[in-house]
Write a protein that holds these residues in place. Sequence first.
Motif, PDB file in Angstrom:
ATOM      1  N   TYR A  16       0.733  -1.301   0.009  1.00  0.00           N
ATOM      2  CA  TYR A  16      -0.091   0.083  -0.032  1.00  0.00           C
ATOM      3  C   TYR A  16       0.792   1.206   0.065  1.00  0.00           C
ATOM      4  O   TYR A  16       0.458   2.183  -0.189  1.00  0.00           O
ATOM      5  N   ARG A  19       0.955   1.857  -3.691  1.00  0.00           N
ATOM      6  CA  ARG A  19      -0.519   2.160  -4.237  1.00  0.00           C
ATOM      7  C   ARG A  19      -0.715   3.440  -4.017  1.00  0.00           C
ATOM      8  O   ARG A  19      -1.450   4.217  -4.676  1.00  0.00           O
ATOM      9  N   ALA A  69      -7.533   4.219  -2.419  1.00  0.00           N
ATOM     10  CA  ALA A  69      -6.415   3.478  -1.842  1.00  0.00           C
ATOM     11  C   ALA A  69      -6.192   3.293  -0.357  1.00  0.00           C
ATOM     12  O   ALA A  69      -5.821   2.327   0.160  1.00  0.00           O
TER      13      ALA A  69
END
Length: 349
Positions: A16, A19, A69
């Motif tokens: 993440y 991302r 996200a």
Amino acid sequence: MPRSTREMIEELLATYDDRLANAFLAAIDDIRNSITLRVIVERLEKGDVQGAIEAMQIDAEAFARLEVAIAEAYNSGGQATVGNLPRLTDPAGNRIQFRFGVRNPEGEAWLRDHSATLVTRIVDDQRTAIRQALTDGLARGENPRRTALDVVGRISRATNRREGGVIGLTAAQERYVASARAELASGDAAALRAYLGRERRDKRFDRTIEKAIRDGKPLPADLITRITGRYSDRLLLLRGEMLARTETMVALSKSRDDAMRQQITAGKFMAEDVTKKWRSAGDSRVRHTHRALNGKAVPMDGVFHSPSGAVLRHPGDPQAPVSEISGCRCWLEYKVDHLAGVVRRNRAA
């Protein structure tokens, strides 16, 4: 066999961090490449700085992918936490199912409020930075077109997309770009050496700058633009990295706390059976206040007291000062006294 908590956190961060950073940078790229330069220049020619800013259409909707996200990081953190809990059975021998409710009203409310606050802060800071850059450019006597290009960036022949500029930078980073440009344009050896001390500069230009220092000659204006543009691009990458690291950890830490509390609410175990222990990344980059917290343990409903005076429920606590959560890589290790729970359930049975 459950993964270690550290392995789980590192895996989630690896996914993440990238991302969120990519979502932020994509939003900035879309903003820059949707700009109609002519409109901005026309408004600057009239001295309408606010109108020029509005023409750039930097609004909350531009960061929708970033909000998505963050929600994905939050949901994944909660799912991973319950998936990593040990297998337990009730007095009848049935396996206890630990589940994370991604549609939990409290979690959804937190995501909505936190994302809205974050995006509002990003947008407001953007507008402040752009206003500073436009005002300074006009004050230096730059023509409106050059002033606009210094803000929105110039189209690269290689990519056909805008690069450089200050869109996406914080207001503080825009000041770094402005001072770097002043150093390069000064023609002063000391100022040029000061630029060479900037950590985020593009070092491919160092030899050219060093030659200008030796020859005592000023750098050409077009070269200054190129050097400043590359410096700005590198600051933008740093901005994306830091924002992603901070927001990923905030989302993961909050979801892990929520996941544990959901199990408590569901009666899977009790808050009094849970302790949480602070774990730092264990390297030289850890801030001194978090080195002091490493290994400290408190009850589930307890808080950690930083040497700075801040109070944190967990790493990345959004209620804590920015100085305590920006770029934080710490995590919590939750320990559930399952034996106490078994004894309690057996007595109840």
